[in-house]
Design a protein around this motif. Structure first.
Motif, PDB file in Angstrom:
ATOM      1  N   ALA A  88      52.592  52.331  46.687  1.00  0.00           N
ATOM      2  CA  ALA A  88      52.704  51.637  47.984  1.00  0.00           C
ATOM      3  C   ALA A  88      51.556  50.659  48.189  1.00  0.00           C
ATOM      4  N   LEU A  89      51.423  49.731  47.266  1.00  0.00           N
ATOM      5  CA  LEU A  89      50.287  48.810  47.263  1.00  0.00           C
ATOM      6  C   LEU A  89      50.140  48.048  48.577  1.00  0.00           C
ATOM      7  N   LEU A  90      48.878  47.906  48.982  1.00  0.00           N
ATOM      8  CA  LEU A  90      48.519  47.126  50.158  1.00  0.00           C
ATOM      9  C   LEU A  90      47.710  45.912  49.719  1.00  0.00           C
ATOM     10  N   LEU A  91      47.665  44.895  50.586  1.00  0.00           N
ATOM     11  CA  LEU A  91      46.870  43.707  50.249  1.00  0.00           C
ATOM     12  C   LEU A  91      45.426  44.084  49.939  1.00  0.00           C
ATOM     13  N   GLY A  92      44.900  45.072  50.670  1.00  0.00           N
ATOM     14  CA  GLY A  92      43.516  45.513  50.511  1.00  0.00           C
ATOM     15  C   GLY A  92      43.230  46.216  49.197  1.00  0.00           C
ATOM     16  N   ASP A  93      44.285  46.499  48.428  1.00  0.00           N
ATOM     17  CA  ASP A  93      44.074  47.120  47.110  1.00  0.00           C
ATOM     18  C   ASP A  93      43.706  46.077  46.059  1.00  0.00           C
ATOM     19  N   SER A  94      43.745  44.813  46.416  1.00  0.00           N
ATOM     20  CA  SER A  94      43.362  43.760  45.479  1.00  0.00           C
ATOM     21  C   SER A  94      41.892  43.930  45.124  1.00  0.00           C
ATOM     22  N   ALA A  95      41.621  44.087  43.850  1.00  0.00           N
ATOM     23  CA  ALA A  95      40.258  44.373  43.417  1.00  0.00           C
ATOM     24  C   ALA A  95      40.214  44.409  41.896  1.00  0.00           C
ATOM     25  N   LEU A  96      38.987  44.552  41.385  1.00  0.00           N
ATOM     26  CA  LEU A  96      38.782  44.816  39.962  1.00  0.00           C
ATOM     27  C   LEU A  96      38.656  46.335  39.812  1.00  0.00           C
ATOM     28  N   TYR A  97      39.503  46.924  38.984  1.00  0.00           N
ATOM     29  CA  TYR A  97      39.457  48.367  38.769  1.00  0.00           C
ATOM     30  C   TYR A  97      38.752  48.631  37.447  1.00  0.00           C
ATOM     31  N   LEU A  98      37.658  49.341  37.559  1.00  0.00           N
ATOM     32  CA  LEU A  98      36.799  49.606  36.416  1.00  0.00           C
ATOM     33  C   LEU A  98      36.958  51.043  35.950  1.00  0.00           C
ATOM     34  N   CYS A  99      36.995  51.184  34.654  1.00  0.00           N
ATOM     35  CA  CYS A  99      36.988  52.499  34.044  1.00  0.00           C
ATOM     36  C   CYS A  99      35.646  52.646  33.334  1.00  0.00           C
ATOM     37  N   ALA A 100      35.063  53.812  33.430  1.00  0.00           N
ATOM     38  CA  ALA A 100      33.807  54.086  32.732  1.00  0.00           C
ATOM     39  C   ALA A 100      33.941  55.402  31.983  1.00  0.00           C
ATOM     40  N   SER A 101      33.406  55.442  30.774  1.00  0.00           N
ATOM     41  CA  SER A 101      33.431  56.708  30.050  1.00  0.00           C
ATOM     42  C   SER A 101      32.010  57.198  29.813  1.00  0.00           C
ATOM     43  N   SER A 102      31.883  58.487  29.628  1.00  0.00           N
ATOM     44  CA  SER A 102      30.579  59.087  29.357  1.00  0.00           C
ATOM     45  C   SER A 102      30.788  60.322  28.493  1.00  0.00           C
ATOM     46  N   LEU A 103      29.691  60.726  27.833  1.00  0.00           N
ATOM     47  CA  LEU A 103      29.770  61.881  26.948  1.00  0.00           C
ATOM     48  C   LEU A 103      30.064  63.152  27.723  1.00  0.00           C
TER      49      LEU A 103
END
Lengths: 111, 114
Positions: free
Chosen positions: B80-95
């Motif tokens: 149910a996407l909203l206009l406010g969901d516009s963004a850069l989505y970052l994934c980060a990994s760690s040990l």
């Protein structure tokens, strides 16, 4: 949700000068304080980090100063270079989880 | 040596649609975290997964969900996407899932909601 306040929002420094970015945190349970550097179109990259049992950490031209009693920490970039122009984020976390980031400082180093 | 890879890099959706973003962690990393970065702001924590279990959740609505697979890759779903969901989505990994957790970020998936 913001628990880390960062200043200034933007910073312009001459080549060879010192860049200083400040952060303040609220949660005394935080135990890990990293700084990240982000270039346009890239994800943030870890620059340097400190734990609260240390008051200062230096890696090359980058130094973190940490004041536990004031709940503040800062990043100093010595001999700033045009290649350092980027956005810098301070962050804090408890046990490495739920990293809270500051709003960022856009650094411009003029040649 | 491959870093954190995310797909797609860019996508455009309309309000009400759903989106699935994917992340492959660095080989050997067992923890994946998701962050939302709105233009001009710092990343905001959405989820952390470690060993396929949710270890943390940020202040996001239930429209956001995620999972981690046996190979440690991860998906972030937004309904149910909203206009406010516009963004850069970052994934980060760690040990690890805890401790002095060095996060390595991918380049992100830029979502535009029209």
């Amino acid at each position: 949700q913001q628990q880390v306040k960062q200043s200034p929002q933007s910073l312009i420094v001459q080549k060879g000068g010192i860049s200083i970015i400040n952060c303040a945190y609220e949660n005394t349970a935080f135990d890990y304080f990293p700084w990240y550097q982000q270039f346009p179109g890239k994800g943030p990259a870890l620059l340097i980090a400190i734990r609260p049992d240390v008051s200062e950490k230096k890696e090359g031209r980058f130094t973190i100063s940490f004041n536990k009693s004031a709940k503040q920490f800062s990043l100093h970039i010595m001999d700033s270079q045009p290649g350092d122009s980027a956005t810098y984020f301070c962050a804090a976390s408890k046990q490495g989880n739920d990293m809270r980031f500051g709003a960022g400082t856009r650094l411009t180093v003029k040649p | 040596d491959a870093g954190v890879t995310q797909s797609p890099t860019h996508l455009i959706k309309t309000r009400g649609q759903h989106v699935t973003l994917r992340c492959s962690p660095i080989s050997g990393h067992k923890s994946v975290s998701w962050y939302q970065q709105v233009l001009g702001q710092g990343p905001q924590f959405i989820f952390q997964y470690y060993e396929k279990e949710e270890r943390g959740r940020g202040n996001f609505p239930d429209r956001f969900s995620a999972r981690q697979f046996p190979n440690y890759s991860s998906e972030l779903n937004v309904n149910a996407l909203l206009l406010g969901d516009s963004a850069l989505y970052l994934c980060a990994s760690s040990l690890f899932g805890a401790g002095a957790n060095v996060l390595t970020f991918g380049a992100g998936s830029r979502l535009t909601v029209l």
